[in-house]
Structure formats: structure tokens, C-alpha cells
Design an enzyme around this catalytic site. Structure first.
Site, PDB file in Angstrom:
ATOM      1  N   SER A 108       0.816  -1.213   0.000  1.00 11.72           N
ATOM      2  CA  SER A 108       0.000   0.000   0.000  1.00 11.72           C
ATOM      3  C   SER A 108       0.850   1.263   0.000  1.00 11.72           C
ATOM      4  O   SER A 108       0.317   2.373  -0.114  1.00 11.72           O
ATOM      5  CB  SER A 108      -0.894   0.018   1.234  1.00 11.72           C
ATOM      6  OG  SER A 108      -1.706  -1.118   1.230  1.00 11.72           O
ATOM      7  N   CYS A 109       2.138   1.103   0.165  1.00 14.22           N
ATOM      8  CA  CYS A 109       3.056   2.257   0.156  1.00 14.22           C
ATOM      9  C   CYS A 109       3.145   2.837  -1.263  1.00 14.22           C
ATOM     10  O   CYS A 109       2.756   2.199  -2.231  1.00 14.22           O
ATOM     11  CB  CYS A 109       4.450   1.847   0.606  1.00 14.22           C
ATOM     12  SG  CYS A 109       4.505   1.150   2.260  1.00 14.22           S
ATOM     13  N   ILE A 110       3.714   4.044  -1.339  1.00 12.55           N
ATOM     14  CA  ILE A 110       3.873   4.709  -2.640  1.00 12.55           C
ATOM     15  C   ILE A 110       5.365   4.991  -2.867  1.00 12.55           C
ATOM     16  O   ILE A 110       6.049   5.477  -1.968  1.00 12.55           O
ATOM     17  CB  ILE A 110       3.135   6.072  -2.664  1.00 12.55           C
ATOM     18  CG1 ILE A 110       1.644   5.893  -2.369  1.00 12.55           C
ATOM     19  CG2 ILE A 110       3.400   6.817  -3.966  1.00 12.55           C
ATOM     20  CD1 ILE A 110       0.744   5.697  -3.548  1.00 12.55           C
ATOM     21  N   GLY A 147       0.353   1.923  -3.749  1.00 16.20           N
ATOM     22  CA  GLY A 147      -1.014   2.118  -3.258  1.00 16.20           C
ATOM     23  C   GLY A 147      -1.934   0.940  -3.512  1.00 16.20           C
ATOM     24  O   GLY A 147      -3.123   1.116  -3.776  1.00 16.20           O
TER      25      GLY A 147
END
Lengths: 169, 304
Positions: free
Chosen positions: A30-32, A95
Site C-alpha cells: 500500500s506504500c507509494i 497504493g
């Protein structure tokens, strides 16, 4: 030929370079992973964002962890290396999202969506040109940005590797 | 055309698996994960009202390889002890029974969890990263929610995906097809596994857990870590802790394989634990720091 400097951009890391670096954000869920480039000075940077915004009641230990504090901190580092804010171009990926049972409109457990929205909002507010976006979906991603060529590649376990964009134009 | 061929292959593979049962998986998998008897005994002994440093130490000392690993972990910089722990009884006295139990479980699972799990497209150490991440995540959720004992949440998180290790060889080269099917049908990966294989990795893990005689709530959490709501109205808190811990681990991208984030997440789970969205963000923030601190411990294991 000079070997590219390999820069692993781990969680909450901010990495910048004047030239010759290859930046990698490994295993984004979910990180960018956000990459930025100044076409004239050649200065580049990358950040691995974990959460949309810093906690109001807690000191920020690593600015790169949050979209709101991290993007500003990365830009500051790039400006110190000679980048000009008006010339920056950007791209981002990550994301990823999980399925939601129950209320599908709720974003409580959707940090991927919240991260993407936060990054989009900040970049729009600052007026940066965004050349490539690859967000959402259920797949983990590895993002590689080669400063010399400007090429950003996104790899997923099942989908293989694709070129997202070229920050050099 | 390509899609037609793809689904034809999928159907053939599904038919090939049609006669396979959970029993077959356990009986016919040559590389089945195992837990040393000593680790299992320690796990049970910790729950006994008569357990003490000596009973735990004695159970561990039967397995020399495990004992050496536990001592190595106890002496790692992670625990910052100012003197060397020389025997297991001492390790239990200094670190506590629950910590030593978790060390024993970590030492017992690392050798096979750090190997690639090819069926799920997990490279070396990726399954370990995911399992250990879920252990740390579930422990933090238990700590924040005070819903269940932290050590139980840790152990259960560590074991939640053992079914993948057992099932790996059976799904080799099929993971992409299962993912594709799940995406196309708009269903979670575990539901697609059930449609195609007849069972999912959670059921396989639960079956294995029963074979190992793991505590009932641990088996339940392994079986239902993707669908805690199916246990309503009596969802054991450890099931919710592992569900949320697993979500955190996936969201942070720890050991993502071919199944990626193709799983459901239950907001009910969070509600039952009494956690708000802001508290979940706080756990996520703390999670990465905790995981990084544990990496020191990984170093000790690799060297062992």
C-alpha cells in the site's frame, strides 16, 4: 562506462542524487514510491511513503514515512543539490488495495487508497507535472528508476515488468 | 483466444486436483513443514499452571539444535542483556517463559520458512518476512487492543500461513491462473483456491495444526485468518488480531507473492478489537520500527 550507483529506497527512506543513480523501491504494497527529476540540473530523488499524514501528537522521526512531511523533505534535499522546483517532473506507483467486506465505501482499512489520494493532492497543490501513475490493484510492485535514462519501470510478481514512463521526456 | 486457452488449462488442472483431499496433502507432500516436538511441548507447557523455568528448560534441552538456537537468540544484542546466558533455565528466568516460548517457535520455524515457497511465487526468506511480519503485527494489535495475550498473538501470527508451505508443491505453476480467476470473478484469492483446488491454504494449515495438536484457538486462527467473520458470534480475539496483523503485513508489502493483496479485510474485525482507524495507523507506524528492530534477531538465526 561508469557503473550506476544502486540506491535502495527502503520504507520511509528519501534518496536523492545529482547523477548516475538507480533508485529501487522494493516490494511496495500500500506504500507509494514517488520519483522526481529536474531535467536541467539532472538532480533526481525518490521516496517510499508509508502513510498519508504525520500524527499531530507525535514527533516525526522519519519525514519520509508520511506523504505530507516526506514530499516536502525530499524536495528540500533536491533543491540543496541544485534542483529547481519549477522544472520538476514526477511519477509514482504503489497504493495497492485489499478487498473489503462490509461497507465498500469506507476507507478505514484502505491505506493504499488514502496514500494515493494524499500524494495526488499534494502534487496537485504544488503544481508539479506528473508523467506516470500506476496505483491501486491487488499486486505488490517493485519500482526502479534509472536516473541516466529517466526510465521508470514497474514490476509485479504476476504481471512482469513494464515501463511506466520516461522522466527525461 | 489466449483467455480461452488459459481457462481450458485451468479446468484441466482443477480436474487433476479434484480427487485430492486434505489428507492427501499431508500424506503425499514430501517436504511438509514440521515443528520439533520440543517446541510443541514448550508451547503447551507455558499454558500449564505448574510450569516454571525448570520445566521449560528441561523440555527444550532434549532438542540440542533448538536449545543452541534459543540460547543464541537470548544472547543476541536484541535483548541487550549485560551478561551471557549460559543455560536454558537461566534464559527462562531472565527473559520469561512466554518470550522463550516465542524464541523456540521462531528458531523452530525459521529453517523451513526461510526457504522459497515456489508455488506462491515467494523467493528465499519472503515467506519468513511475511510470517514474522504477521507475528509482529498481531502482537502489536494485541498490545494496543488488549484483546488477547501478546505472546499467543505472536505465535499464531508466525504460524498462520503454514498451509502455503504444505500446499506449495500442489499449486506450482498455477498461482497466476488462480490470481487471474480471483481478479476476473472479483473474489478473494482464498475463495478462488477453494473453487479451483477444493480447499484453501487456510484449511490446509488448520488441518496441519490439528495434526500437530496445536491449541484450538491457534488452529481456528490459522483456518480463519482471512475470514474471521465466519466465526461470528464467537470470534476468538486472537483470530481478529492475526487477521489485522496479516492485513498490516500485506499493506506494508512484506513477503508479497503471486497472491499479492488479493484478500478480504474485515472492518468488523477492527470494530470487535475496539480499534479506530487512527489507532491502526499508529500500529502501522510502530509496526515497521518493531520489525526493523527484530532484524537484529534474524541475523542471529542466519548465523545459527
Amino acid at each position: 562506462m561508469a557503473t550506476a550507483q544502486q540506491l535502495m529506497v527502503g520504507m520511509a527512506d528519501i534518496k536523492t542524487a545529482k547523477s548516475g543513480a538507480t533508485f529501487t523501491c522494493l516490494g511496495l504494497g500500500s506504500c507509494i514510491g514517488l520519483a522526481a527529476f529536474d531535467r536541467e540540473s539532472g538532480v533526481a530523488g525518490m521516496i517510499h511513503i508509508m502513510l498519508p499524514e504525520a500524527f499531530k501528537d507525535k514527533p516525526v522521526e522519519k519525514a519520509g514515512k508520511f506523504a505530507d512531511t516526506g514530499i516536502v523533505a525530499m524536495l528540500d534535499e533536491m533543491f540543496r543539490l541544485g534542483a529547481n522546483p519549477s522544472r520538476l517532473v514526477m511519477a509514482y506507483a504503489g497504493g495497492a488495495q485489499v478487498f473489503k467486506f462490509g461497507n465498500p465505501s469506507s476507507t478505514t482499512l484502505d491505506v493504499g487508497l488514502r496514500n494515493s489520494a494524499a500524494v495526488e493532492k499534494i502534487l496537485k497543490a504544488k503544481g508539479f507535472r506528473v508523467l506516470g501513475i500506476d496505483i491501486g490493484g491487488p499486486n505488490g510492485r517493485t519500482v526502479t528508476y534509472e536516473q541516466a535514462t529517466g526510465i521508470i519501470k514497474v514490476r509485479t510478481v504476476n504481471g512482469g515488468e513494464k515501463v511506466l514512463c520516461n522522466l527525461k521526456g | 483466444m489466449e483467455e480461452k486457452r488459459f481457462f481450458a488449462t485451468l479446468r484441466v488442472k482443477a480436474m487433476a486436483n479434484a480427487a485430492i483431499t486434505l489428507q492427501d496433502i499431508v500424506d503425499k507432500t514430501s517436504d511438509l513443514p514440521t515443528l520439533p516436538a520440543a517446541a510443541l511441548k514448550v508451547m503447551r507447557e507455558v499454558e500449564s499452571p505448574h510450569s516454571n523455568a525448570s520445566t521449560i528448560g528441561n523440555l527444550l534441552s532434549v532438542d540440542q539444535s533448538l536449545s543452541v538456537r534459543v540460547l543464541r537468540l537470548a544472547n543476541s544484542a536484541f535483548y541487550g542483556l549485560n551478561r551471557q546466558v549460559k543455560d536454558l533455565n537461566e534464559a527462562v528466568v531472565i527473559l520469561g517463559m512466554k518470550t522463550v516460548k516465542n524464541l523456540a517457535m521462531v528458531a523452530a520455524t525459521y529453517p523451513w520458512m526461510s526457504r522459497p515457497v515456489k508455488g506462491y511465487n515467494l523467493g528465499p526468506r519472503q515467506m519468513w518476512c511475511h510470517a514474522f511480519g504477521t507475528a509482529v503485527g498481531a502482537q502489536l494489535v494485541a498490545k494496543m487492543s488488549k484483546a488477547c495475550r501478546e505472546d499467543i498473538a505472536f505465535t499464531t501470527g508466525l504460524l498462520h500461513d503454514i498451509g502455503k508451505v504444505a500446499l506449495s508443491v500442489w499449486v506450482e505453476n498455477k498461482i497466476q491462473a488462480i490470481s487471474y480467476y480471483a481478479t476476473r470473478e472479483g473474489i478473494p484469492f482464498d475463495a478462488a483456491e477453494r473453487k479451483i483446488l477444493g480447499f484453501d491454504h487456510c484449511q490446509v494449515g488448520g488441518y496441519l495444526g490439528e495434526k500437530w495438536n496445536l491449541p484450538e484457538e491457534v488452529v481456528l486462527a490459522i483456518k480463519h485468518h482471512h475470514d474471521p467473520d465466519s466465526l461470528m458470534p464467537d470470534v476468538p480475539p486472537v483470530v481478529d488480531c492475526v487477521h489485522v496483523g496479516n492485513y498490516l503485513t500485506m499493506a506494508m508489502g512484506f513477503g508479497l507473492g503471486g497472491d499479492g493483496l488479493l484478500y478480504g479485510v474485515s472492518e468488523e474485525s477492527l470494530a470487535r478489537l475496539g480499534l479506530s482507524s487512527a489507532e491502526l495507523d499508529e500500529i502501522m507506524d510502530e509496526f515497521v520500527g518493531s520489525y526493523e528492530r527484530y532484524e537484529e534477531l534474524f541475523g542471529e538465526l542466519t548465523a545459527a
